[in-house]
Design an enzyme around this catalytic site. Structure first.
Site, short mmCIF file in Angstrom:
data_model
loop_
_atom_site.label_atom_id
_atom_site.label_comp_id
_atom_site.label_asym_id
_atom_site.label_seq_id
_atom_site.Cartn_x
_atom_site.Cartn_y
_atom_site.Cartn_z
N ARG A 50 0.84 -1.20 0.00
CA ARG A 50 0.00 0.00 0.00
C ARG A 50 0.87 1.25 0.00
O ARG A 50 0.57 2.24 -0.68
CB ARG A 50 -0.95 -0.01 1.21
CG ARG A 50 -1.97 1.12 1.16
CD ARG A 50 -3.03 0.99 2.23
NE ARG A 50 -2.49 1.12 3.58
CZ ARG A 50 -3.21 0.96 4.69
NH1 ARG A 50 -4.49 0.65 4.61
NH2 ARG A 50 -2.64 1.11 5.87
N LYS A 149 -2.51 7.00 1.05
CA LYS A 149 -2.28 7.27 2.48
C LYS A 149 -1.19 8.33 2.58
O LYS A 149 -0.03 8.03 2.85
CB LYS A 149 -1.92 5.97 3.20
CG LYS A 149 -2.15 6.04 4.69
CD LYS A 149 -2.19 4.66 5.30
CE LYS A 149 -1.95 4.67 6.78
NZ LYS A 149 -2.89 5.48 7.55
N GLU A 182 -15.60 6.86 6.34
CA GLU A 182 -14.83 6.15 7.37
C GLU A 182 -14.66 7.10 8.54
O GLU A 182 -15.14 8.23 8.50
CB GLU A 182 -13.48 5.73 6.81
CG GLU A 182 -12.65 6.90 6.31
CD GLU A 182 -11.31 6.49 5.74
OE1 GLU A 182 -10.88 5.35 5.93
OE2 GLU A 182 -10.68 7.35 5.10
N1 PXG Z 1 -8.75 5.14 7.48
C1 PXG Z 1 -7.76 6.04 7.59
C2 PXG Z 1 -7.98 7.42 7.09
C3 PXG Z 1 -6.55 5.67 8.19
O1 PXG Z 1 -5.56 6.56 8.30
C4 PXG Z 1 -7.46 3.45 8.53
C5 PXG Z 1 -8.62 3.88 7.91
C6 PXG Z 1 -7.35 2.01 8.96
O2 PXG Z 1 -6.47 1.31 8.07
P1 PXG Z 1 -5.58 0.11 8.58
O3 PXG Z 1 -4.81 -0.29 7.38
O4 PXG Z 1 -4.72 0.62 9.69
O5 PXG Z 1 -6.50 -0.94 9.03
C7 PXG Z 1 -6.40 4.35 8.67
C8 PXG Z 1 -5.13 3.91 9.32
C9 PXG Z 1 -2.73 6.97 14.02
C10 PXG Z 1 -2.94 5.81 13.14
O6 PXG Z 1 -1.58 7.20 14.38
C11 PXG Z 1 -3.56 5.95 11.92
C12 PXG Z 1 -3.76 4.83 11.14
C13 PXG Z 1 -3.34 3.62 11.57
C14 PXG Z 1 -2.71 3.51 12.79
C15 PXG Z 1 -2.50 4.61 13.59
O7 PXG Z 1 -3.72 7.61 14.40
N2 PXG Z 1 -4.42 4.97 9.95
#
Ligand code: PXG
Length: 283
Positions: A50, A149, A182
């Site tokens: 990703r 991302k 989301e």
């Molecule tokens: N939506 C967004 C906008 C994200 O940034 C997710 C969904 C979940 O994706 P994953 O692949 O983690 O299942 C994310 C993930 C933080 C932090 O520091 C942010 C994420 C993941 C972990 C920690 O707040 N973003």
């Protein structure tokens, strides 16, 4: 703590990058958050893929192969002796001149941080969390595709602040048409009449790695997940709701915008999925 920057390790206070890095100046870069369970890096290949796809979309050349990147993450986790925790992998456009033109940036900066993580207090996993819907919209794909991302999280941060001001810890974001996208750093699911739904990525959701694992696990529990269009009405009238993400894992949602969701406590399908997910990460 040992932080990896461009092939070298630095202590926490020594881990610094240039003020001329375009990641800082313009949010020009991409990142990943990855979980470590019992010394094993969860879905490393998927996260690195990703990362490279996000980089590809913004024409950012990462100065190492995917295999070398996976190895750098593994090495950094090992050097930090981290058994359970979190990896933040960041690639910025690198150091350049003032002015947005990325052509002035000679080489991307690669940063790997290994640390502990706790996004929500424990009690919310048992009792469920109350959240709001935010007035800050998820970026639409004709502006900045939310599947990238990137280091541009300003509207998610605005949504987070809105949640905080409403006395909550998380907010649901919609796209500009009012379809549910989301949460600020988590994906969202609802259960209704024993079926499971989550917004399709075209409604502004990041294709979360945790989300995809839940979709797989659900199928193994003979729950057929559906990726679809959801509105606030679907959230308000859901039997169950939960959020998923690397840091958060699975958090039951029991209230949205003052409405009680389902029975006001974590639902049966949510609990089954939490249990199955805990087993999955061990396996
Ligand atoms: N939506 C967004 C906008 C994200 O940034 C997710 C969904 C979940 O994706 P994953 O692949 O983690 O299942 C994310 C993930 C933080 C932090 O520091 C942010 C994420 C993941 C972990 C920690 O707040 N973003």
């Amino acid at each position: 703590m040992k932080v990896y920057i461009d092939g070298e390790y630095y202590g926490k206070t020594g881990a610094r990058i240039s003020v001329f890095d375009h990641g800082l100046l313009y949010g020009d870069g991409v990142f990943e958050g990855i979980r470590i369970y019992q010394g094993r890096i969860f879905k490393l290949k998927e996260h690195v893929s990703r990362l490279y796809e996000s980089a590809q979309a913004i024409l950012l050349k990462i100065p190492m192969t995917r295999a070398a990147m996976r190895k750098a993450v593994e090495d950094t986790v090992r050097i930090n002796k981290q058994k359970d925790g979190y990896v933040r992998l960041v690639v910025t456009r690198g150091q350049g001149a003032l002015g947005i033109d990325p052509c002035s940036c000679r080489k991307a900066t690669v940063i790997i941080i290994v640390d502990d993580i706790q996004l929500y207090p424990r009690k919310y996993y048992e009792k469920g969390i109350r959240i709001i819907t935010s007035s800050s919209r998820r970026m639409s794909s004709d502006c900045l595709d939310p599947r990238i991302k990137s280091l541009n999280y300003m509207n998610n941060i605005m949504a987070k602040l809105e949640a905080r001001q409403a006395g909550c810890l998380e907010a649901v974001m919609m796209n500009r048409e009012g379809f549910i996208s989301e949460c600020t750093a988590d994906n969202i699911f609802i259960a209704k009449s024993r079926r499971l739904f989550t917004p399709a990525p075209c409604y502004g959701a990041l294709e979360g790695i945790t989300r995809n694992v839940i979709i797989d696990i659900a199928a193994s529990l003979e729950i057929v997940p559906e990726e679809t269009a959801l509105t606030r009405y679907d959230l308000y009238t859901a039997d169950e709701c939960f959020m998923t993400g690397t840091g958060a894992e699975i958090v039951p949602v029991t209230g949205i915008d003052g409405r009680v969701i389902g029975k006001g406590r974590p639902g049966e399908m949510t609990k089954r999925l939490i249990k199955a997910f805990a087993e999955y990460v061990k396996g």
